[in-house]
Design a protein around this motif. Structure first.
Motif, mmCIF file in Angstrom:
data_model
loop_
_atom_site.group_PDB
_atom_site.id
_atom_site.type_symbol
_atom_site.label_atom_id
_atom_site.label_comp_id
_atom_site.label_asym_id
_atom_site.label_seq_id
_atom_site.Cartn_x
_atom_site.Cartn_y
_atom_site.Cartn_z
ATOM 1 N N LYS A 54 8.180 -12.456 -4.921
ATOM 2 C CA LYS A 54 8.483 -11.747 -3.671
ATOM 3 C C LYS A 54 9.947 -11.978 -3.308
ATOM 4 C CE LYS A 54 3.826 -12.303 -1.719
ATOM 5 N NZ LYS A 54 3.058 -12.904 -0.619
ATOM 6 N N PRO A 55 10.582 -11.081 -2.566
ATOM 7 C CA PRO A 55 10.048 -9.793 -2.098
ATOM 8 C C PRO A 55 9.814 -8.833 -3.272
ATOM 9 C CG PRO A 55 12.384 -9.934 -1.623
ATOM 10 C CD PRO A 55 11.985 -11.281 -2.141
ATOM 11 N N VAL A 56 8.770 -8.022 -3.153
ATOM 12 C CA VAL A 56 8.340 -7.157 -4.258
ATOM 13 C C VAL A 56 9.329 -6.026 -4.465
ATOM 14 C CG1 VAL A 56 6.518 -5.638 -5.101
ATOM 15 C CG2 VAL A 56 5.935 -7.727 -3.827
ATOM 16 N N ASN A 57 9.780 -5.888 -5.702
ATOM 17 C CA ASN A 57 10.661 -4.786 -6.068
ATOM 18 C C ASN A 57 9.797 -3.587 -6.485
ATOM 19 O OD1 ASN A 57 12.051 -3.224 -8.448
ATOM 20 N ND2 ASN A 57 13.726 -4.144 -7.262
ATOM 21 N N GLU A 58 10.053 -2.437 -5.852
ATOM 22 C CA GLU A 58 9.225 -1.243 -6.095
ATOM 23 C C GLU A 58 9.179 -0.866 -7.575
ATOM 24 O OE1 GLU A 58 9.292 3.575 -5.139
ATOM 25 O OE2 GLU A 58 10.561 2.205 -3.973
ATOM 26 N N GLU A 59 10.323 -0.839 -8.225
ATOM 27 C CA GLU A 59 10.379 -0.402 -9.628
ATOM 28 C C GLU A 59 9.672 -1.410 -10.537
ATOM 29 O OE1 GLU A 59 10.871 2.200 -12.558
ATOM 30 O OE2 GLU A 59 11.391 2.534 -10.441
ATOM 31 N N GLN A 60 9.827 -2.693 -10.235
ATOM 32 C CA GLN A 60 9.187 -3.722 -11.044
ATOM 33 C C GLN A 60 7.660 -3.628 -10.945
ATOM 34 O OE1 GLN A 60 10.279 -7.731 -9.989
ATOM 35 N NE2 GLN A 60 9.479 -8.608 -11.900
ATOM 36 N N LEU A 61 7.171 -3.401 -9.714
ATOM 37 C CA LEU A 61 5.722 -3.262 -9.517
ATOM 38 C C LEU A 61 5.203 -2.007 -10.217
ATOM 39 C CD1 LEU A 61 3.054 -4.100 -8.287
ATOM 40 C CD2 LEU A 61 3.727 -2.964 -6.146
ATOM 41 N N LYS A 62 5.970 -0.920 -10.122
ATOM 42 C CA LYS A 62 5.565 0.336 -10.760
ATOM 43 C C LYS A 62 5.445 0.162 -12.277
ATOM 44 C CE LYS A 62 6.733 5.264 -10.798
ATOM 45 N NZ LYS A 62 7.708 6.278 -10.321
ATOM 46 N N GLN A 63 6.418 -0.515 -12.886
ATOM 47 C CA GLN A 63 6.381 -0.744 -14.331
ATOM 48 C C GLN A 63 5.220 -1.662 -14.716
ATOM 49 O OE1 GLN A 63 8.130 0.705 -16.824
ATOM 50 N NE2 GLN A 63 8.895 2.008 -15.164
ATOM 51 N N ARG A 112 0.836 -1.223 0.000
ATOM 52 C CA ARG A 112 0.000 0.000 0.000
ATOM 53 C C ARG A 112 0.858 1.255 0.000
ATOM 54 N NH1 ARG A 112 -2.055 4.040 -0.348
ATOM 55 N NH2 ARG A 112 -3.986 4.879 0.494
ATOM 56 N N TYR A 113 1.977 1.232 0.707
ATOM 57 C CA TYR A 113 2.767 2.456 0.868
ATOM 58 C C TYR A 113 4.064 2.484 0.060
ATOM 59 C CZ TYR A 113 -0.502 3.577 4.561
ATOM 60 O OH TYR A 113 -1.656 3.871 5.254
ATOM 61 N N ILE A 114 4.370 1.388 -0.638
ATOM 62 C CA ILE A 114 5.600 1.382 -1.431
ATOM 63 C C ILE A 114 5.449 2.210 -2.713
ATOM 64 C CG2 ILE A 114 5.135 -0.649 -2.887
ATOM 65 C CD1 ILE A 114 7.970 -1.532 -2.473
ATOM 66 N N ILE A 115 4.217 2.405 -3.153
ATOM 67 C CA ILE A 115 3.925 3.123 -4.397
ATOM 68 C C ILE A 115 3.253 4.459 -4.103
ATOM 69 C CG2 ILE A 115 2.600 3.072 -6.572
ATOM 70 C CD1 ILE A 115 4.880 1.089 -6.584
ATOM 71 N N LEU A 135 1.453 -11.721 -7.370
ATOM 72 C CA LEU A 135 2.635 -11.730 -6.501
ATOM 73 C C LEU A 135 2.780 -13.140 -5.926
ATOM 74 C CD1 LEU A 135 1.948 -8.454 -4.470
ATOM 75 C CD2 LEU A 135 3.187 -8.693 -6.623
ATOM 76 N N SER A 136 4.006 -13.673 -5.903
ATOM 77 C CA SER A 136 4.176 -15.032 -5.388
ATOM 78 C C SER A 136 5.580 -15.227 -4.827
ATOM 79 C CB SER A 136 3.923 -16.045 -6.510
ATOM 80 O OG SER A 136 4.184 -17.364 -6.040
ATOM 81 N N GLY A 137 5.651 -16.050 -3.799
ATOM 82 C CA GLY A 137 6.957 -16.406 -3.230
ATOM 83 C C GLY A 137 7.507 -17.657 -3.872
#
Length: 508
Positions: free
Chosen positions: A105-114, A18-21, A82-84
């Protein structure tokens, strides 16, 4: 602003996503947060979202099972998994469900943003294709004209963003000058520019040169604010891409049920492109004080200039009429009525002087079609300058002289067209063989006597249709046609349009 739902059974990870983006910076909003697939599905049914970001392994219902159910409700919704676990079976199922991206996972901020950016681009592409495919089935046009059943309207409401309680929507219609479009790119340059705007704009492609735009703003903005915004956008579009447009704006709405009324208004205002030209943006206030009423045109003067073969005088008359008189604060209906009267005048001259058979000339229906297709007043003026020039050139090379007997017959027809006239009675009157008289008339007039009589009757009928409020039935009798159906058939043969259609054109 795209709506997003986050689904993750571990609260710590859910809050982290919720707060990473920076969602607002991406013009996205997290509207739902759920801890399992079952909870997420119930929330989706209450308020669908554009993008779902979900874990795979969760109690009660997995992420993949959730996507299967959502696909049944909304094939449009994009999903990011998202998966481990880096397992091929998961990825294979995700591909089948048209998942946007599979992130470990762990979720990379830039990857999720793209992934979110790609999801938005995919949504825009789906909406454009969906708009095009629905065009053939139900059609945005029918939706905007309010001609759909409630269940059919729901399909379109699902595509449109929800209108927030503190926001308002301005509808507008943008017509593109196709001469300024890149052939290969088409509308893509415009769509890219609109997508890069800071304000949220929903784009509906109605035709290769027509866009219906919905601008979402906070409450309190006025039509004048929006006019200034779109004028600025048009300037940027022209400077960056060389694309010219004409845009008509409706009033603010807070409910999509008002869209048909808005569409009707902006479509009606599009007629003023003839007077305003591309590169402008108008609303209803621009036409409130426009002059209307009868068309002031000296048809006899223009006819005299043409028949005197005074090309310079005739073209100057057209130039002065369209550019100096009609351009200044005039109602667009006056412009079309004027153009229609000139088209009729030129047609009558061509028929009278046997020019209609020349392949260099367009028939009346072709000229009328060109009138309504003209982009602006300069294009309209060019149509008549070209046609008048052709007529005068032809009159210079063809001396339309008639023998005395043919002149007498023509004069008698113009005077007594209501009577039951035929070659047999006329041949007896002029002491000539009926067959021989018919041959002479055909040779000199360029048409049979019956056709000439019909042309005269139809010419009088045309003037009554355009200049009086007489009923069509009464006009038919007035010019010597007791059978209205026969009158309709002969009139359409002469002018290419029915009497009723011609009267409607006058009202355009």
């Amino acid at each position: 602003m795209e709506k997003v739902m986050l689904v993750e059974d571990e609260e710590f990870i859910l809050q982290g996503i919720r707060y990473i983006i920076e969602w607002k910076e991406m013009s996205m909003e997290v509207v739902h947060m759920a801890h399992n697939g079952r909870e997420a599905l119930e929330l989706f049914k209450k308020e669908p979202v554009d993008i779902v970001v979900t874990d795979v392994e969760m109690p009660f219902m997995s992420g993949l099972e959730l996507m299967e159910e959502i696909r049944k409700l909304s094939p449009r919704t994009r999903c990011i998994i998202l998966s481990g676990y880096d397992e091929f079976e998961y990825a294979r199922k995700a591909m089948k469900l048209d998942v946007e991206e599979y992130i470990l996972k762990p979720v990379n901020e830039e990857q999720l943003k793209q992934a979110l950016i790609h999801a938005r681009e995919h949504l825009n592409e789906i909406d454009r294709k969906r708009a095009g495919s629905m065009e053939g089935k139900i059609g945005w046009h029918r939706f905007l004209k309010g001609k759909l059943k409630p269940e059919e309207e729901a399909e379109f409401y699902h595509i449109l963003p929800a209108i927030e309680s503190d926001s308002t929507v301005f509808a507008s219609l943008m017509k593109i000058d196709t001469r300024t479009l890149n052939e290969k790119q088409g509308l893509n340059d415009i769509l890219v520019e609109l997508q890069n705007e800071t304000h949220r704009i929903k784009v509906i492609c109605l035709a290769p040169d027509t866009l219906f735009l919905l601008l979402y703003l906070e409450s309190g903005h006025t039509e004048e604010d929006v006019l200034e915004y779109y004028k600025s956008f048009q300037d940027r579009l022209e400077s960056r891409c060389g694309i010219m447009s004409f845009l008509t704006l409706s009033h603010a709405i807070d409910c999509y049920s008002a869209l048909p009324q808005c569409y009707k208004l902006v479509s009606r205002l599009q007629k003023y492109r003839m007077l305003e030209g591309y590169g402008t943006c108008i609303n209803e206030n621009h036409i409130k004080d426009r002059k209307s009423g009868d068309v002031v045109i000296d048809e006899q003067q223009l006819r005299k200039l043409i028949l005197k073969k005074d090309k310079e005088g005739a073209l100057n008359y057209i130039e002065d009429l369209f550019i100096n008189n009609l351009k200044s604060e005039v109602n667009v209906d006056v412009l079309y009525q004027t153009a229609l009267k000139i088209a009729m005048l030129l047609h009558d001259i061509k028929v009278e002087y046997k020019l209609a058979q020349s392949r260099n000339f367009q028939n009346l229906s072709e000229i009328i079609e060109k009138i309504y297709q003209a982009d602006d007043i300069f294009g309209l003026k060019t149509i008549f300058i070209s046609e008048i020039s052709e007529i005068i050139t032809y009159l210079h090379t063809e001396d339309s002289q008639y023998t005395p007997v043919v002149k007498q017959i023509m004069a008698e027809v113009q005077k007594n067209y209501k009577e039951d006239m035929n070659l047999k009675t006329l041949s007896y009157k002029y002491h000539m063989n009926a067959s021989y008289l018919g041959q002479i008339f055909q040779k000199e007039a360029g048409c049979s006597f019956a056709q000439y009589l019909s042309n005269i009757k139809n010419g009088v009928a045309k003037d009554l249709i355009l200049n009086t409020n007489m009923k069509i039935n009464d006009i038919a009798r007035e010019v010597g046609y007791p059978d209205t159906s026969y009158f309709y058939r002969k009139f359409k043969q002469c002018y290419g349009v029915s009497p009723a259609s011609l009267r409607n054109m006058k009202k355009y």
